[in-house]
Design an enzyme around this catalytic site. Structure first.
Site, PDB file in Angstrom:
ATOM      1  CB  SER A  53       6.397  -0.631   1.280  1.00 45.51           C
ATOM      2  OG  SER A  53       6.103   0.318   0.292  1.00 45.51           O
ATOM      3  CD1 TRP A 111       1.911  -5.453  -2.196  1.00 49.59           C
ATOM      4  CD2 TRP A 111       2.224  -3.409  -3.039  1.00 49.59           C
ATOM      5  NE1 TRP A 111       0.698  -5.009  -2.702  1.00 49.59           N
ATOM      6  CE2 TRP A 111       0.856  -3.760  -3.213  1.00 49.59           C
ATOM      7  CE3 TRP A 111       2.648  -2.161  -3.494  1.00 49.59           C
ATOM      8  CZ2 TRP A 111      -0.065  -2.917  -3.829  1.00 49.59           C
ATOM      9  CZ3 TRP A 111       1.729  -1.317  -4.101  1.00 49.59           C
ATOM     10  CH2 TRP A 111       0.390  -1.699  -4.264  1.00 49.59           C
ATOM     11  CG  HIS A 112       5.683  -0.480  -5.036  1.00 52.56           C
ATOM     12  ND1 HIS A 112       5.630  -0.345  -3.679  1.00 52.56           N
ATOM     13  CD2 HIS A 112       4.863   0.472  -5.535  1.00 52.56           C
ATOM     14  CE1 HIS A 112       4.818   0.655  -3.367  1.00 52.56           C
ATOM     15  NE2 HIS A 112       4.333   1.179  -4.469  1.00 52.56           N
ATOM     16  N   GLY A 113       7.405  -4.513  -6.633  1.00 53.59           N
ATOM     17  CA  GLY A 113       7.968  -5.334  -7.700  1.00 53.59           C
ATOM     18  C   GLY A 113       9.249  -6.023  -7.279  1.00 53.59           C
TER      19      GLY A 113
END
Lengths: 494, 309, 80
Positions: free
Chosen positions: A317, A320-322
């Site tokens: 997660s 996924w954000h960066g």
């Protein structure tokens, strides 16, 4: 074009009118064209190509999975589809990271990735993966109509920032004939306007404080860092929930009910509860497609298996954000919070029962307070520009707090108004006093409105009450909203 | 659907009426379509409500080649007296509370609208601080570009209400910012608690300095005469620099200015700055004639220290 | 004891609630304390009790108690 831009306020009614006057069998085409047109306004043609590619791949793989009886071949098609979608996402998202490292290693000077934007790609890629997985698990049947499937992927209200819609929720709605519903229309418009209020009046005001601190962390210590962090926690919530409201409001106007993404997350009594209330479509996605498969696969390891599954899920997660250490640490922190809670929670429950405080309101509020602060600590890593900045914030946020509180108490007790004013001015984080007062006022408006919503259904109230509320909302947005091009939705970057 | 459209039309009717009223009265002369309300009335009511908006609109309507930039200290300089000495038109584009970031943005706004010839920037050490970072100008530029934002601006609404009230009652409205405390108390409060108060919280504004260098380069490339004026603050203000150990930073401020352009420095201990009677408060002179004579006069400056690059 | 009775007994034990009565359309939302951790406990207990093994796909497909019962019956029939 984003939801809070003036061009969207022209786009939406035009699209609706064309949609309304089109024959029902062609309405999907109107929405599909509008969705691609909406996406095209970001002036990045490759995004349209990527959307089309992901749509084509997931549509094809879905049909191939369903057509096969052999389990191994079904799995193969599933993995092909997932691999291609993930490869596209990773390449786009992590190209700057990869480029900077290859430049360093090979002494190059490439800068292709500087100009790439990836708005929406994370969301529709995840949606495509969920579609293929649901077909593989035989929870859903594949969609044969390519146009409707393309619309399921590209539907413009949810295209940029979700919600990540499941095929079982959205596809049937897209196939339903549209019938104009006055109540759906007006509640959709109200929901959209409410979201707009939260974004341009509240979230963008909070951003002034969060940005001031986090863009210049080393200029601040103590209380300023705490206020900046709290401001960011509120900003990101109001910003993202505002977007969701605007997306859902828009969807409702077209007869589509999109998934609710938030459920008062800062009233959560534990981190697990927080994730049931925050970015719900995304947390359900990672729960169903990452956590559950891992946990069930490792079920023979007992609690350790669950804990490891949680850590890996939230690590994914974070990534996924960066592609920065800040996001990785943020994800890891949440994974660790949840993993450790699997061990201590049973004992905690026993302790509360033994102390007879398990039903106590004070315990509930204490848990809310602790959970909110744990979430804020993680947000430090989420928001800070670099890992060093985040570590600086953590190490310096309590400096001077004690003496500040002492001075404030002395000032209040001794009625030293000028000193108290000077101390209060520190809370302003170098912003004007009028801005602070305006912000507090609108936060109170939000609190009062959320309480009223629980007691009163607005459409049961007299017309003068409703219209006063509408005009008040309009005035707040018009006169106190921020409409310059600098403000963007926070979750647009993911 | 018809019911919805009817309700939408009824809802927006008052909004359209309000917009028409704003365009008609136009407190800040943004549209300049109707001249029914006298400029004197607007100046008395709208200008104190939002100096920045007033000046941006005024400059857009009537650009000028010679400008003054700065905060309220520069704003106090009477441009008509400069014009008598210099025999040229000047526009005082300074406004109350202007931060250096806003001054920079104002310069670029002016440069886009006029072929600038002479630029005078009033800037003091108390403002030259990284923490003095507020910037209202981007919002103002959005308003200047988008008439819809003008229609929904709170300053415009407030000014509209006062102008309408003034027209209906026939009485002129005077907006006063006079403090309600004694002069000594106000003096002390300004020294210790005002936004620019020198109190030890200081960092060199690197970004601002870079932006000023860009202005200097632009002026050199376009043969614009760039001059800095460090306006005189009272000795009580100046002493705080030593008290809070900011002498090095103070010297660096002058070093920065001297590298950027011609500088007139009034802000040091002299007959002017020692006398409290010359001041409204620690920042603001009562009479700016001495500044005008030293900077624009033909004779060498009587008080200002002049530094030529 | 039928499969459903045995299953009910296991549910009561895992969720510490002797009054629990399972129905085919029951889901995790209907049972207090049925979260991901207790779900894993439930599955491992069922597998041990019935001497069966669920594949990951079967577990991910299950949406309610009815699906669970159907899978148990199918597996018991296959082993018989």
């Amino acid at each position: 074009m984003t939801f809070n831009s003036l061009s969207y306020f022209l786009f939406l009614p035009v699209v609706y009118l064309v949609f309304y006057f089109t024959a029902d069998c062609w309405r999907w085409l109107v929405l599909l064209t509008a969705s691609y047109g909406f996406y095209a306004t970001f002036k990045a043609p490759y995004l349209l190509a990527i959307l089309l590619m992901v749509t084509g791949i997931s549509y094809t793989c879905g049909l191939c999975i369903a057509a096969q009886q052999d389990e191994a071949i079904r799995k193969r098609w599933l993995w092909i589809g997932i691999f291609v979608c993930v490869a596209i996402l990773v390449l786009l998202k992590y190209l700057p990271f990869l480029e900077s490292h290859t430049n360093r290693i090979f002494g190059l000077n490439n800068a292709i990735s500087v100009t790439i934007i990836i708005i929406g790609v994370s969301y529709f890629t995840f949606q495509a993966i969920s579609y293929m997985a649901d077909i593989y698990l035989e929870i859903e049947e594949p969609e044969h109509h390519f146009g409707r499937f393309a619309l399921y992927m590209a539907f413009f209200p949810k295209l940029l920032q979700g919600p990540i819609e499941r095929a079982g929720d959205l596809l049937p709605q897209l196939k339903q004939p549209y019938q104009f519903n006055y109540d759906a229309m007006r509640s959709g418009m109200l929901l959209f306007t409410w979201g707009l209020f939260k974004k341009v009046v509240v979230a963008d005001r909070l951003a002034l404080y969060a940005d001031q601190v986090y863009n210049h962390v080393h200029d601040y210590t103590g209380l300023s860092l705490i206020i900046g962090t709290y401001a960011y926690a509120l900003q990101i919530y109001f910003d993202f929930s505002a977007y969701t409201d605007m997306a859902r409001g828009t969807g409702r106007m077209f007869g589509i009910n999109l998934t609710e993404n938030f459920n008062s997350p800062y009233l959560a009594t534990s981190i697990a509860d927080f994730w049931r209330r925050w970015h719900i479509s995304f947390s359900r996605w990672i729960l169903d497609y990452i956590f559950k498969p891992l946990q069930l696969g490792w079920r023979n390891w007992g609690q350790a298996g669950t804990a490891l599954a949680l850590i890996i899920t939230f690590l994914v997660s974070g990534i996924w954000h960066g592609a920065t250490w800040g996001f990785v640490v943020w994800g890891l922190l949440h994974g660790i919070y949840l993993a450790t809670s699997t061990y201590y929670r049973p004992y905690q429950k026993l302790l509360h029962k033994w102390l007879r405080i398990d039903k106590s309101k004070w315990l509930k509020w204490w848990q809310v307070f602790v959970t909110f602060n744990l979430v804020c600590v993680a947000f430090i890593f989420f928001r800070a520009k670099t890992l060093n900045d985040a570590i600086y914030v953590v190490l310096h946020m309590f400096i001077g707090i004690y003496s500040y509180i002492q001075k404030m108490l002395v000032g209040i007790v001794g009625l030293e108004i000028a000193n108290v004013r000077g101390l209060l001015r520190q809370l302003l984080i170098d912003q004007p006093q009028s801005e602070f007062i305006t912000l507090i006022f609108f936060l109170l408006v939000l609190c009062v409105t959320s309480q009223l919503k629980k007691r009163i259904y607005i459409y049961d109230t007299p017309i003068w009450y409703r219209w006063s509320a509408y005009y008040l909302l309009f005035i707040f947005i018009s006169f106190f909203g921020t409409f310059n091009s600098i403000t963007k939705f926070v979750y647009l970057q993911f | 659907m018809n019911k919805l459209i009817k309700k939408i039309i009824i809802f927006i009717l008052p909004i359209i009426a309000y917009c028409f009223l704003v365009i008609l009265i136009d407190p800040f002369n943004y549209f300049s379509l109707f001249n029914d309300i006298s400029n004197k009335v607007k100046l008395k009511i709208a200008y104190p409500n939002n100096e920045l908006l007033w000046k941006c609109a005024e400059f857009k309507n009537v650009p000028c080649n010679n400008i003054l930039l700065g905060d309220s200290r520069t704003d106090a300089i009477d441009v008509s007296k400069i014009e008598k000495l210099a025999v040229e038109k000047y526009y005082n584009f300074a406004y109350g509370g202007a931060t250096p970031s806003e001054i920079v943005d104002t310069f670029w706004y002016a440069a886009r609208l006029a072929k600038l010839n002479k630029v005078y920037i009033g800037i003091n050490f108390d403002a030259y601080n990284k923490f003095n970072c507020m910037n209202r100008f981007p919002e103002m530029e959005s308003i200047m570009r988008n008439p819809l934002l003008y229609l929904v601006n709170t300053s415009v609404l407030r000014s509209e209400c006062y102008i309408i009230k003034s027209l209906l009652t026939g009485r002129s409205i005077v907006l006063s910012n006079k403090p309600t405390v004694s002069r000594d108390q106000f003096w002390q409060d300004q020294l210790e608690h005002s936004r620019n108060a020198i109190n030890g919280k200081y960092l060199h504004p690197d970004n601002l300095y870079d932006n000023l260098k860009k202005i200097k380069t632009f002026c050199q490339d376009n043969k614009i005469e760039l001059t800095f004026i460090v306006l005189p603050t009272h000795l009580d203000m100046q002493e705080r620099i030593t008290r809070f150990n900011l002498t090095l930073e103070h010297n660096r401020f002058y070093g920065d200015l001297h590298g950027l352009g011609k500088t007139f420095n009034f802000d040091y201990p002299n007959n002017l700055t020692q006398n409290k009677n010359n001041y409204e408060d620690p920042y603001h002179l009562k009479n700016t004639d001495i500044i005008i004579n030293d900077v624009w006069g033909q004779s060498p400056p009587s008080i200002a220290q002049l530094y030529l690059r | 004891m039928t499969t459903i009775e045995a299953l009910n007994q296991i549910f009561c034990m895992v969720f510490d609630d002797d009054t629990l009565q399972i129905t085919p359309d029951m889901t995790a939302n209907d049972v207090d304390g049925w979260d991901s951790l207790s779900h894993v406990n439930l599955i491992t207990t069922l597998e041990a009790k019935f001497n069966i093994h669920f594949t990951r796909k079967e577990l991910l497909k299950q949406r309610n108690v009815g699906d669970l019962i159907a899978d148990i019956h199918r597996k018991l029939a296959a082993y018989a």
